[in-house]
Design a protein around this motif. Structure first.
Motif, PDB file in Angstrom:
ATOM      1  N   PRO A  26       0.811  -1.233   0.000  1.00 26.30           N
ATOM      2  CA  PRO A  26       0.000   0.000   0.000  1.00 26.30           C
ATOM      3  C   PRO A  26       0.840   1.276   0.000  1.00 26.30           C
ATOM      4  N   TRP A  27       1.950   1.271   0.728  1.00 22.11           N
ATOM      5  CA  TRP A  27       2.744   2.512   0.747  1.00 22.11           C
ATOM      6  C   TRP A  27       3.346   2.806  -0.620  1.00 22.11           C
ATOM      7  N   GLN A  28       3.632   1.756  -1.392  1.00 22.48           N
ATOM      8  CA  GLN A  28       4.186   1.974  -2.725  1.00 22.48           C
ATOM      9  C   GLN A  28       3.125   2.568  -3.649  1.00 22.48           C
ATOM     10  N   ALA A  29       1.905   2.072  -3.512  1.00 19.91           N
ATOM     11  CA  ALA A  29       0.801   2.628  -4.295  1.00 19.91           C
ATOM     12  C   ALA A  29       0.592   4.100  -3.940  1.00 19.91           C
ATOM     13  N   ARG A  30       0.648   4.397  -2.647  1.00 19.70           N
ATOM     14  CA  ARG A  30       0.438   5.789  -2.212  1.00 19.70           C
ATOM     15  C   ARG A  30       1.555   6.699  -2.690  1.00 19.70           C
ATOM     16  N   ALA A  31       2.774   6.206  -2.610  1.00 14.74           N
ATOM     17  CA  ALA A  31       3.915   7.018  -3.059  1.00 14.74           C
ATOM     18  C   ALA A  31       3.762   7.348  -4.547  1.00 14.74           C
ATOM     19  N   PHE A  32       3.411   6.334  -5.316  1.00 14.85           N
ATOM     20  CA  PHE A  32       3.189   6.535  -6.749  1.00 14.85           C
ATOM     21  C   PHE A  32       2.098   7.575  -6.965  1.00 14.85           C
ATOM     22  N   ALA A  33       0.968   7.381  -6.293  1.00 17.85           N
ATOM     23  CA  ALA A  33      -0.205   8.213  -6.544  1.00 17.85           C
ATOM     24  C   ALA A  33      -0.005   9.658  -6.091  1.00 17.85           C
ATOM     25  N   GLU A  45       6.124  20.067 -12.690  1.00 16.10           N
ATOM     26  CA  GLU A  45       6.118  19.384 -13.978  1.00 16.10           C
ATOM     27  C   GLU A  45       6.605  17.951 -13.762  1.00 16.10           C
ATOM     28  N   TRP A  46       6.005  17.009 -14.473  1.00 15.21           N
ATOM     29  CA  TRP A  46       6.415  15.618 -14.313  1.00 15.21           C
ATOM     30  C   TRP A  46       7.912  15.437 -14.590  1.00 15.21           C
ATOM     31  N   THR A  47       8.418  16.191 -15.553  1.00 10.43           N
ATOM     32  CA  THR A  47       9.847  16.051 -15.884  1.00 10.43           C
ATOM     33  C   THR A  47      10.732  16.408 -14.695  1.00 10.43           C
ATOM     34  N   ALA A  48      10.270  17.329 -13.857  1.00 15.91           N
ATOM     35  CA  ALA A  48      11.063  17.701 -12.672  1.00 15.91           C
ATOM     36  C   ALA A  48      11.141  16.529 -11.703  1.00 15.91           C
ATOM     37  N   PHE A  49      10.020  15.839 -11.551  1.00 17.19           N
ATOM     38  CA  PHE A  49      10.048  14.660 -10.684  1.00 17.19           C
ATOM     39  C   PHE A  49      10.916  13.568 -11.280  1.00 17.19           C
ATOM     40  N   ILE A  57      18.037   7.133  -8.462  1.00 19.28           N
ATOM     41  CA  ILE A  57      18.320   5.788  -8.956  1.00 19.28           C
ATOM     42  C   ILE A  57      19.792   5.646  -9.325  1.00 19.28           C
ATOM     43  N   GLU A  58      20.348   6.700  -9.897  1.00 19.79           N
ATOM     44  CA  GLU A  58      21.759   6.666 -10.271  1.00 19.79           C
ATOM     45  C   GLU A  58      22.650   6.416  -9.052  1.00 19.79           C
ATOM     46  N   GLN A  59      22.259   7.026  -7.939  1.00 18.19           N
ATOM     47  CA  GLN A  59      23.042   6.876  -6.706  1.00 18.19           C
ATOM     48  C   GLN A  59      23.153   5.442  -6.238  1.00 18.19           C
ATOM     49  N   VAL A  60      22.105   4.664  -6.454  1.00 12.69           N
ATOM     50  CA  VAL A  60      22.104   3.318  -5.889  1.00 12.69           C
ATOM     51  C   VAL A  60      22.363   2.233  -6.924  1.00 12.69           C
ATOM     52  N   ASP A  61      22.604   2.636  -8.176  1.00 11.46           N
ATOM     53  CA  ASP A  61      22.777   1.638  -9.216  1.00 11.46           C
ATOM     54  C   ASP A  61      23.943   0.695  -8.964  1.00 11.46           C
ATOM     55  N   GLU A  62      24.942   1.208  -8.281  1.00 15.31           N
ATOM     56  CA  GLU A  62      26.116   0.362  -8.059  1.00 15.31           C
ATOM     57  C   GLU A  62      25.870  -0.661  -6.953  1.00 15.31           C
ATOM     58  N   ALA A  63      24.859  -0.392  -6.163  1.00 21.50           N
ATOM     59  CA  ALA A  63      24.591  -1.302  -5.050  1.00 21.50           C
ATOM     60  C   ALA A  63      24.054  -2.631  -5.560  1.00 21.50           C
ATOM     61  N   ALA A  64      24.108  -3.619  -4.707  1.00 23.56           N
ATOM     62  CA  ALA A  64      23.609  -4.936  -5.083  1.00 23.56           C
ATOM     63  C   ALA A  64      22.123  -4.855  -5.426  1.00 23.56           C
ATOM     64  N   VAL A  65      21.760  -5.553  -6.476  1.00 20.80           N
ATOM     65  CA  VAL A  65      20.366  -5.557  -6.892  1.00 20.80           C
ATOM     66  C   VAL A  65      19.631  -6.669  -6.154  1.00 20.80           C
ATOM     67  N   TRP A  80      11.792   6.400  -5.104  1.00 18.78           N
ATOM     68  CA  TRP A  80      10.670   7.243  -5.526  1.00 18.78           C
ATOM     69  C   TRP A  80      10.289   8.214  -4.398  1.00 18.78           C
ATOM     70  N   VAL A  81      10.178   7.689  -3.189  1.00 18.61           N
ATOM     71  CA  VAL A  81       9.818   8.524  -2.026  1.00 18.61           C
ATOM     72  C   VAL A  81      10.911   9.561  -1.769  1.00 18.61           C
ATOM     73  N   ALA A  82      12.156   9.130  -1.835  1.00 19.96           N
ATOM     74  CA  ALA A  82      13.267  10.061  -1.609  1.00 19.96           C
ATOM     75  C   ALA A  82      13.259  11.170  -2.661  1.00 19.96           C
ATOM     76  N   ALA A  83      12.970  10.823  -3.903  1.00 15.15           N
ATOM     77  CA  ALA A  83      12.905  11.825  -4.977  1.00 15.15           C
ATOM     78  C   ALA A  83      11.798  12.840  -4.700  1.00 15.15           C
ATOM     79  N   LEU A  84      10.674  12.336  -4.250  1.00 22.14           N
ATOM     80  CA  LEU A  84       9.534  13.197  -3.953  1.00 22.14           C
ATOM     81  C   LEU A  84       9.858  14.134  -2.781  1.00 22.14           C
TER      82      LEU A  84
END
Lengths: 133, 209
Positions: A26-33, A45-49, A57-65, A80-84
């Motif tokens: 549910p928290w993921q749905a809320r974050a998205f919405a 603007e959506w582009t700003a988000f 995402i770039e920051q964590v790309d090197e981390a283990a997936v 997503w939440v951190a970006a927001l």
């Protein structure tokens, strides 16, 4: 209409069928919405988000997936939440102090989801100390 | 990455301290209080993406393009405008470029920076689409990626075109109509169109192996 044969490696381990739930928590749905609704309302603007999300995402790309789908979705929506959070603070929509305080209130149970439900709104108990609206 | 005007806020510290559930609740609560968000808006968005929007929209568009050459031309010319003829989407909402597979060409869609995707036609992207592995390998070694991860082995004479979606321009693949479907009507064809074929990790139309 999936290809024949078992998937071979770790990316394929994340494959789910197309009937998988749209949101895994549910928290993921809320974050998205929240992010989509704010853009729809013209708060940004959506582009700003999207730019903030890409930076997170770039920051964590090197981390283990994470190897499983649940963990991978959770990791994605944490970015997503951190970006927001970063975008709303940078734009001055929210203040650092109020966000920190409000988050603490939810984390410690001083507030809960009942404030969204009509008729169950608790007007008396919420402390608004520490910031001006 | 920290801007000067937000240097007191450390999202990583914040994230260590609080679970995302509380963080999202806090955002929602403050935004409603500031009247930037109505209390129904979030539920409405969630309901829309859970119940209404999904790859069936894209499949309907593809099936129409398979059965109507004039429509196919309009779709390749202006993706969202043509899509809005077939499904209930806003033709002006986003810029969508539809790229058509051919016997000697295969298209693959990725978003290298994050997760840009034509939501209105395909729903939200699958988990793997958002992973660093997919996002980097789709560009660096698409043929190997398709073979190893998706069992899509493309003949060496099929050229692969990789399209990097952005928040300004998104892509969707128009797969080839599979052989042996001449007698099918549009509704039957819809069932043949998979989400993965519209992303390009699967190939319809007899081009596989």
């Amino acid at each position: 209409m999936t290809a024949d044969g078992p998937p071979a490696s770790r990316l394929a381990a994340l494959k789910d069928d197309e009937d998988a739930p749209v949101f895994h928590a549910p928290w993921q749905a809320r974050a998205f919405a929240v992010a989509v609704a704010l853009s729809d309302e013209g708060t940004y603007e959506w582009t700003a988000f999207q730019k903030r999300l890409a930076a997170e995402i770039e920051q964590v790309d090197e981390a283990a997936v994470p190897a499983d789908g649940e963990a991978s979705e959770a990791a994605y929506y944490r970015r997503w939440v951190a970006a927001l959070e970063r975008l709303l603070l940078a734009d001055g929509v929210l203040e650092n102090a109020e966000l920190t305080e409000r988050t603490r209130e939810f984390a410690e149970g001083e507030r809960d989801a009942s404030e969204w439900i009509d008729g169950e709104r608790d007007h008396g108990d919420h402390s608004h100390d520490g910031y001006d609206r | 990455m920290t801007d000067a005007d937000e240097d007191e806020f450390d999202p990583d510290e914040h994230a260590r301290e609080h679970d995302p559930e509380a963080r999202v609740r806090a955002l929602q609560s403050l935004l409603i209080e500031k009247e930037l968000l109505s209390s129904d808006a979030v539920d409405d968005v969630i309901a829309t993406y859970e119940d209404e929007i999904g790859p069936l929209n894209g499949a309907r568009v593809v099936a129409r393009a398979w059965t109507d050459d004039a429509y196919r031309e309009r779709l390749l010319e202006d993706g969202m405008a043509a899509a809005s003829e077939v499904v209930d989407v806003d033709g002006d909402a986003i810029d969508l470029e539809v790229v058509a597979n051919a016997p000697d060409e295969h298209h693959l869609v990725v978003c290298t920076l994050c997760s840009c995707y034509p939501w209105a036609l395909l729903g939200l992207p699958p988990t793997w689409y958002k992973t660093p592995a997919y996002r980097s390998r789709a560009v660096k070694e698409p043929r190997t990626l398709l073979a190893e991860e998706f069992d899509t082995d493309l003949p060496s004479d099929v050229e692969i075109h990789v399209h990097d979606s952005t928040s300004e321009l998104r892509y969707m693949v128009l797969p080839q109509r599979p052989p042996g479907t001449a007698g099918m009507d549009e509704d039957e064809l819809v069932d043949l169109v998979s989400r993965d074929a519209m992303i390009g990790v699967e190939r319809l139309g007899g081009g596989e192996r």
